[in-house]
Design an enzyme around this catalytic site. Sequence first.
Site, PDB file in Angstrom:
ATOM      1  N   GLY A  84      14.753   2.634  43.362  1.00  0.00           N
ATOM      2  CA  GLY A  84      14.117   3.176  42.166  1.00  0.00           C
ATOM      3  C   GLY A  84      12.811   3.886  42.443  1.00  0.00           C
TER       4      GLY A  84
ATOM      5  N   HIS B  51      22.761  -6.071  42.014  1.00  0.00           N
ATOM      6  CA  HIS B  51      23.236  -5.732  40.677  1.00  0.00           C
ATOM      7  C   HIS B  51      23.381  -6.980  39.822  1.00  0.00           C
ATOM      8  CE1 HIS B  51      25.240  -2.013  42.665  1.00  0.00           C
ATOM      9  NE2 HIS B  51      23.996  -1.765  42.315  1.00  0.00           N
TER      10      HIS B  51
ATOM     11  N   ALA C 140      48.539  -5.790  46.494  1.00  0.00           N
ATOM     12  CA  ALA C 140      49.099  -4.947  45.427  1.00  0.00           C
ATOM     13  C   ALA C 140      49.463  -3.559  45.927  1.00  0.00           C
ATOM     14  CB  ALA C 140      48.096  -4.838  44.281  1.00  0.00           C
TER      15      ALA C 140
ATOM     16  N   VAL D 255      43.238  -1.079  52.084  1.00  0.00           N
ATOM     17  CA  VAL D 255      41.998  -1.848  52.190  1.00  0.00           C
ATOM     18  C   VAL D 255      41.576  -1.904  53.656  1.00  0.00           C
ATOM     19  CG1 VAL D 255      40.874  -4.066  51.777  1.00  0.00           C
ATOM     20  CG2 VAL D 255      42.602  -3.215  50.163  1.00  0.00           C
TER      21      VAL D 255
END
Length: 1079
Positions: A307, A738, A760, A764
């Site tokens: 920031g 976060h 799935a 990855v």
Amino acid sequence: MSAKAIREATGKTLLNNNLPAGVCATCRFAAVTQDTQWEELVQEHPWLKTEKLVVKPDQLIKRRGKLGLIKVGADLAGVQTWVNDRMNKDQQVGKAVGKLRNFIIEPFLPHEQSDEAYVCIYSSRHGDTILFTHEGGVDIGDVDSKALKLELGIEERPTEIQIKEQLLTHVDGPRKDKTASFIKTLYDAYVDLYFTYLEVNPLVITSDNIYILDLAAKLDATAEFLCKAKWGDVDYPPPFGRDALPEEAFIADLDSKSGASLKLTILNEKGRIWTMVAGGGASVIYSDTICELGGAAELANYGEYSGAPSEQQTYEYAKTILTLMTKEKHPDGKILIIGGGIANFTNVAATFKGIVRALQQFQAKLVEGNVSIFVRRAGPNYQEGLRVMREVGKTLGIPVHVFGNETHMTAIVSMALGKRPIPKEPIVESHTANFLLPGGQNTAQSPRPERKKDLVDQSQVSGKRVMGQLFNRGTRAIIWGMQTRAVQGMLDFDFVCSRPEPSVAAMVYPFTGDHKQKFYWGHKEILVPVYKSMADAMKKHSDADVLINFASLRSAYDSTIDTLSFPQIRTIAIIAEGIPENLTRILIKRANEKGVSIIGPATVGGIKPGCFKIGNTGGMMDNILHSKLYRPGSVAYVSRSGGMSNELNNIISHNTDGVYEGVAIGGDRYPGTTFMDHLLRYHDNPEVKMLVLLGEVGGIEEYEVCKALKEKRIVKPLVAWCIGTCAGMFSSEVQFGHAGACANADHETALAKNRALADAGAHVPAGFDELGVEISQVYQRLLQEGIIVPKEEVPPPTVPMDFSWARELGLIRKPASFMTSISDERGQELLYAGMPISAVMEQGLGIGGTLSLLWFQRRLPHYATTFLEMCLMVTADHGPAVSGAHNTIVCTRAGKDLVSSLVSGLLTIGDRFGGALDGAARQFSEAFDKGLLPMEFVNDMRKKGQLIMGIGHRVKSLNNPDKRVEIIKNFVKKEFPSTPLLDYALEVEKITTSKKPNLILNVDGVIGVAFVDLLRNSGSFTREEAEEYINIGAINGLFVLGRSMGFIGHHLDQKRLKQGLYRHPWDDISYVMPEHYSS
């Protein structure tokens, strides 16, 4: 972090203070720490001596009963012994080992097992859930399978009828009404106090009352600005097994006072590997990589700075880490990793300068501790930052390895841990700027050659919004907030993308009136309208369908709700971090009702190459060019982290034909749109050939992606990775950068998600280090299969660099319009002549010392500063009759303000009133320097027909001496090293008073000649400097400054006395008319 756990004592205090009387029994408890005085505790809680007691630790420990950490039915002596036996002793809870330091004592409540119940309230994206079971206590077992549920939507409050029908089916008789009333009231408190989790087990329900026994709770810490009055001071303890260190508290305090983000968690004070990482997402990835490469046991800290912190803030942050790091040596030496992704708007050089200051300060300890430093960073001005870091590396005497965006973000970790060789000289790509060369403007205006017709995205060409697509080449946005840098970045992006018109339609800023703000479009200047009212902006710019909200966390909710009332807006980006979760969920609900897409909160935004970018997304022009964001590619990505979105731009551009679109949904627990919202948009766009997902620990949204893969809703190749794989390797819970990056269950861990995504059908990688490799392999396969056809590369138009940024990069130089050498407000602290204002105050320089710094650029001896203060005191006022005071009074009585009245008085100062200090100093010093005898000086002035400045007074005389002159004269004779000019002036006074007794040395004269003695004989000035100060009016400045105090006093006095307009009486005026008009 938003959801923070609180102590049981804190939770019960909140409920005691906010639940209505009569719904349940008041929670009685006494908190005990290592500093508790038991005698005082008993005086405050007399029931401790008279009742049987229960005691337990109050340190966020789960299942205390199972661990044998509850003592039941003891008397005060037994409780005290039990606590003392455990106070400051190590206790193992799971993998964590910590010391017990906080306990809670409560009255023992005799009751039957059948009286125990369980109630829990928790929040999710779309509502709240209330769990209830009539069985509670230590052996409750699997709550999810036993408990009855009441699901509540956002802004929905339950009725007692709902509660009875859905939760209390096993509660009979009068207890049912009482329990329903309690649960309803408890839920109201849950919402109003911004709890995010509240569990009571057991809840004891007897025939006469309801009792809250054990309680666990979390608060939304971001709601403090709303709830401070209800909460009071709330203490958020660290997870059990990790003590809160003073250094962590210092960084937390620094963070609270900064608009930037500064986080620090100490994991292992004796660890070998220390990190100083920029960015919430990047900080997690570095920790992941360290752990994956076997460094978990040696990882000392987790933290991040982001920031755009200032140089001073970064220095304080780095100094804190280096202090901890160099406390103890390690036999193998220590490693410091200074890492980060590609910054969007943080000036890398400015933050690195703060780090460099700290490294230089700790040089000896770094050498002694055998520290090696590895640096990787990119973003605005990063070349200068890396250059500074390389330069300091040559002087520290320790290995410092520095890399930019030519190196994969986490490659320095494997270098540091010896898993890959360290390249000797990295190849640095030169792309600081894309300058507009002479004639370039004409080139820039010409349209870019089209790519192959059959492969062109029609929405980008036409500028029309296609269903499911948020942005196109015609997208127009309204900006909430005076974010000129972000707006200019958007306009530069538009220009380099060859957009026909700017994407910024207008700005809204409620704190000024309507006006226009100047920006650049290429090398031309354009005006962007700024409106005070949102409604005016919407009405006059009906083509705008995107709002980018830069409002602060306190006003972002209200401004977004206001925006949702305008149907033309279809997308809202909320940049602010720290919006309370309850408010965010309301925004999501309202936006869904109106079909509006929200990106954020806590995001940098998103980018659609060749079309549109939100605010600071994509960074500055050098990164936009480097990552080829000026034209669309074939890969679309979605990420939580805004900082990591730039890193993804870099990775994708290096391994594929580039980015088609990318969105950072935001790091809060409840982002406005989800991964699936964007992945499905991308998937249904024929221009997008492959997808990239960067998820993270916490939440369950990635499982929706798994479901879509299994159900073949997503069939395009998806490369996915969830960051935060290191979380399970820590002995205590760690909250990452976060707010949403914290696993509340096993299936929320990054490891579980990565496994599920792979199962799935997603691609990855083995780790983030391999993400680029995985993306490249999938892309190459699509190329081979002909699904992606390489497109013609067209160079972008050149964009001029702003003058201020070019100067920041050291590319140009320009003579300054002003020069100053007395003060500097640019840094963290105001400087007076190089001296920090804090030092001025702490060392008690006073007014005289301050004048010495600002007027003379040096600290003068104490007697000199005392003399300056005496001069100000004796010249402050001389009554209302003198011309300056008179003017000030007349002006004040005419109704003028303070400044006008003060100036009116000051303008009378001159040779006849108050301005004789310089004249006296000059005349006396010139005569003295010429060697004139006092009598010769007097005679010479008489021959010239000149008055001797500083001699004579209208009222005072030898017989009625001026006390002010006596005070100064006596002080100067006593304290000054020598007073030759004052002695000379006193000899002159003897001659002048022999002719007339009022021709005395007056205040102007004594100050003037004494000041010359100070300048010449204090040892602080050269003779040339002394003469210069006399000639430039420094001495007269004392009278001006001193008398200003008196003039202000007269102004305030007249205002206080409410004096009316002054008119001089005519009988005090001699009217003399010209004789030839008298007839």
